[in-house]
Motif scaffolding. Structure first.
Motif, mmCIF file in Angstrom:
data_model
loop_
_atom_site.group_PDB
_atom_site.id
_atom_site.type_symbol
_atom_site.label_atom_id
_atom_site.label_comp_id
_atom_site.label_asym_id
_atom_site.label_seq_id
_atom_site.Cartn_x
_atom_site.Cartn_y
_atom_site.Cartn_z
ATOM 1 N N ASN A 38 0.661 -1.161 0.062
ATOM 2 C CA ASN A 38 0.033 0.075 0.103
ATOM 3 C C ASN A 38 0.820 1.229 -0.119
ATOM 4 O OD1 ASN A 38 -2.537 -1.431 0.197
ATOM 5 N ND2 ASN A 38 -1.953 -1.896 2.053
ATOM 6 N N ALA A 39 2.370 1.217 -0.184
ATOM 7 C CA ALA A 39 3.124 2.357 -0.159
ATOM 8 C C ALA A 39 2.783 2.986 -1.360
ATOM 9 C CB ALA A 39 4.487 1.731 -0.035
ATOM 10 N N ASP A 40 3.023 4.463 -1.217
ATOM 11 C CA ASP A 40 2.794 5.569 -2.478
ATOM 12 C C ASP A 40 3.757 4.975 -3.744
ATOM 13 O OD1 ASP A 40 1.325 6.939 -0.973
ATOM 14 O OD2 ASP A 40 2.573 8.451 -0.245
ATOM 15 N N ILE A 41 5.010 4.637 -3.119
ATOM 16 C CA ILE A 41 5.813 4.013 -4.332
ATOM 17 C C ILE A 41 5.182 3.029 -5.201
ATOM 18 C CG2 ILE A 41 7.340 2.700 -2.827
ATOM 19 C CD1 ILE A 41 8.267 4.827 -6.126
ATOM 20 N N THR A 42 4.586 2.176 -4.543
ATOM 21 C CA THR A 42 4.017 0.893 -5.210
ATOM 22 C C THR A 42 2.846 1.236 -6.053
ATOM 23 O OG1 THR A 42 4.834 -0.266 -3.134
ATOM 24 C CG2 THR A 42 3.281 -1.392 -4.744
ATOM 25 N N LEU A 43 2.171 2.173 -5.351
ATOM 26 C CA LEU A 43 0.887 2.737 -6.200
ATOM 27 C C LEU A 43 1.399 3.526 -7.301
ATOM 28 C CD1 LEU A 43 -1.375 3.819 -3.230
ATOM 29 C CD2 LEU A 43 -1.284 1.642 -4.332
ATOM 30 N N LYS A 44 2.299 4.290 -7.348
ATOM 31 C CA LYS A 44 2.830 4.940 -8.510
ATOM 32 C C LYS A 44 3.326 4.002 -9.310
ATOM 33 C CE LYS A 44 6.572 7.780 -7.684
ATOM 34 N NZ LYS A 44 7.377 8.978 -7.505
ATOM 35 N N GLN A 79 15.284 4.922 -10.421
ATOM 36 C CA GLN A 79 15.061 5.323 -9.146
ATOM 37 C C GLN A 79 14.061 4.945 -8.389
ATOM 38 O OE1 GLN A 79 16.331 9.073 -11.090
ATOM 39 N NE2 GLN A 79 18.282 9.084 -9.521
ATOM 40 N N TRP A 80 12.816 4.887 -9.035
ATOM 41 C CA TRP A 80 11.718 4.642 -8.343
ATOM 42 C C TRP A 80 11.981 2.978 -7.917
ATOM 43 C CZ3 TRP A 80 6.774 5.915 -11.787
ATOM 44 C CH2 TRP A 80 6.719 7.248 -12.097
ATOM 45 N N VAL A 81 12.505 2.257 -8.760
ATOM 46 C CA VAL A 81 12.776 0.805 -8.533
ATOM 47 C C VAL A 81 13.408 0.677 -7.256
ATOM 48 C CG1 VAL A 81 13.629 -1.388 -9.280
ATOM 49 C CG2 VAL A 81 12.509 0.169 -11.096
ATOM 50 N N GLY A 82 14.455 1.482 -7.542
ATOM 51 C CA GLY A 82 15.309 1.405 -5.809
ATOM 52 C C GLY A 82 14.326 1.920 -4.682
ATOM 53 N N GLU A 83 13.441 2.779 -4.841
ATOM 54 C CA GLU A 83 12.839 3.301 -3.779
ATOM 55 C C GLU A 83 11.741 2.107 -3.358
ATOM 56 O OE1 GLU A 83 9.768 6.831 -3.243
ATOM 57 O OE2 GLU A 83 11.189 7.227 -4.950
ATOM 58 N N PHE A 84 11.009 1.545 -4.433
ATOM 59 C CA PHE A 84 10.412 0.420 -4.035
ATOM 60 C C PHE A 84 10.972 -0.736 -3.226
ATOM 61 C CE2 PHE A 84 8.905 -3.806 -5.528
ATOM 62 C CZ PHE A 84 7.877 -4.026 -4.744
ATOM 63 N N LEU A 85 12.249 -1.211 -3.884
ATOM 64 C CA LEU A 85 12.897 -2.135 -3.317
ATOM 65 C C LEU A 85 13.262 -1.852 -1.936
ATOM 66 C CD1 LEU A 85 15.077 -3.426 -6.271
ATOM 67 C CD2 LEU A 85 13.225 -4.654 -5.184
#
Ligand SMILES: Cc1cc2nc3c(=O)[nH]c(=O)nc-3n(C[C@H](O)[C@H](O)[C@H](O)COP(=O)(O)OP(=O)(O)OC[C@H]3O[C@@H](n4cnc5c(N)ncnc54)[C@H](O)[C@@H]3O)c2cc1C
Length: 425
Positions: A63-69, A81-87
């Motif tokens: 449910n994290a914002d990065i996952t929703l994005k 960079q999004w992938v890094g944030e998600f991981l």
């Protein structure tokens, strides 16, 4: 781990007693997010292991914002960079699960230095250095199975030892070089910008035909944004340049027919599924080839003649260049593996071969498997075949999180989980 999460078997795996060891302090994040380029796979690929976990163990990350994005971009490329944030978010969630598990543990800031094998008890000894507030401690893990997932490395030493067209040495050009592992990061962009600003010309030579080579050109044009003239950037390549298409019909409709039946994945029907350039790299090559409305004049291609006929031309380009980017890929990051008599076992990957065979088992130089030691990830040299698909004509190595989370992850999972013993009645 992602395979186990995706298949709802993470608790079962952790029940076995798993030590997850990383020299960094973040679990699962790895190094992919350092790159300032876009992914060459769909955003959805990265998040699929936790889809369906919105109410379960991984609800935080689901449910994290990065996952929703990322979800909103499931069928598009996404910035790495999004992938890094998600991981990173996934790692936080996973860490909670591991910390709550009595049999498993994450060892952060712990760097593996050597592996020792061949003992009578069949166990593997893994030696590591653990950084703490009061300095460094030596620590030994005694394990039944070991999975090496330490990513890839690049070195100038390796690049400078290479000869182009069997004759042209890159050694005289060391000062002009930048490796892709650095060039594709924020710091690398800054460095390229500074070097080009301080140079009499803006000529760049990129050597290679892979995603990293084209990503380097993409970064120069879109991130460094120097005042390039036509033909200032040369991509030098030995092998044929290939484009990925979802189907042969789509390729032909787009005016691309440089493929045969051998280049189509029998499973998915995709053209150059493993070796074809995708997304930004594909788009760039299409513009260089004049397949798009706008032609990219700032980039030129130079295919090395197998008989060395155009090596003089390449030598001149290297002499003139302000910057040279060898995109020679990655070699596996491994630590020395020793036998009980203290002798180092020669790994196949240290003599130019792959780290693993087609079952993800680590190989020595004779091609023999090191019992209980498996490898996965960037530069492991795994070539998918059979039910994992891929074009039959593919010869390189493939890196992709999709494979790690599916077939390859499954293979490793099956290696490390105890086999169910079927007893005769
Ligand atoms: C530029 C680039 C772009 C890519 N783009 C995509 C893409 O769009 N889609 C895709 O699916 N794949 C992509 N890949 C391929 C691949 O999926 C990624 O590289 C992947 O994230 C690699 O994961 P890894 O676990 O092998 O390595 P890493 O992410 O590098 O992780 C290695 C880990 O090992 C740890 N480590 C290293 N040495 C030690 C040691 N001695 N002791 C303890 N810990 C250690 C590190 O701290 C790190 O956490 C890309 C690769 C590159 C290089």
């Amino acid at each position: 781990l992602l395979y186990a999460i995706k298949n709802n078997r993470i608790q079962e795996l952790l029940d076995e007693g798993v030590a997850i060891i990383d020299k960094g302090d973040k679990l699962a994040m790895g190094t992919i997010g350092r790159h300032v380029i876009n992914s060459d796979t769909f955003g959805g690929t990265f998040i699929e292991s936790i889809i369906g976990n919105e109410e379960g163990l991984f609800s935080d990350v689901s449910n994290a914002d990065i996952t929703l994005k990322m979800r909103e971009h499931a069928r598009q490329q996404v910035p790495l960079q999004w992938v890094g944030e998600f991981l990173e978010a996934l790692g936080r969630s996973l860490r909670k699960v591991i910390d709550n598990h009595p049999a498993s543990r994450f060892f952060s800031s712990t760097e593996i230095v050597s592996v020792h094998t061949g003992y009578e008890d069949g166990k593997i000894r893994v030696r590591a250095l653990r950084k703490g507030l009061e300095g460094e401690d030596e620590i030994e893990f005694i394990v039944d199975k070991l999975v090496l997932a330490m990513g890839g490395k690049q070195s100038y030493e390796h690049v400078l030892s290479q000869k182009i067209g069997d004759r042209l040495s890159l050694a005289p050009y060391r000062e002009k070089m930048l490796l892709t592992g650095h060039a594709l990061t924020e710091a690398g962009i800054e460095e390229m910008r500074n070097r080009l600003e301080g140079s009499a010309n803006k000529k760049v030579v990129i050597i290679g035909s892979s995603h990293s080579a084209f990503s380097s050109a993409w970064c120069l044009l879109n991130k460094v944004k120097a005042d390039f003239n036509p033909k200032d950037i040369t991509i030098v390549h030995r092998s044929k340049l290939k484009l990925f298409y979802a189907t042969a019909e789509e390729a032909i409709h787009d005016g691309y027919n440089d493929f045969t039946e051998q280049d189509i994945c029998p499973l998915t029907k995709r053209v150059y599924r493993l070796s074809g350039l995708r997304f930004d790299s594909k788009d760039l090559l299409k513009r260089v080839w004049g397949m798009s409305d706008t032609r990219e004049e700032r980039v030129q291609l130079l295919r090395i003649d197998p008989f060395g006929a155009n090596l003089d031309q390449l030598e001149q380009l290297l002499e003139e260049a302000a910057l040279i980017i060898p995109a020679f890929g990655y070699r596996p990051n491994v630590v020395p593996v020793y036998d009980t008599d203290g002798s180092e076992i020669d790994l196949m990957c240290n003599t130019g071969g792959p780290l693993v065979d087609d079952e993800c088992c680590v190989l020595d130089t004779n091609g023999d498997v090191l019992p209980g030691i498996y490898g996965i990830g960037l530069a492991s040299g795994f070539v998918p075949s059979g039910e994992l698909g891929g074009e039959p004509g593919f010869t390189g190595q493939t890196n992709g999180l999709w494979l790690y989370q599916h077939g390859v992850g499954g293979m490793i999972f099956n290696h490390i989980m105890p086999r169910v013993q079927l007893m005769a009645a």
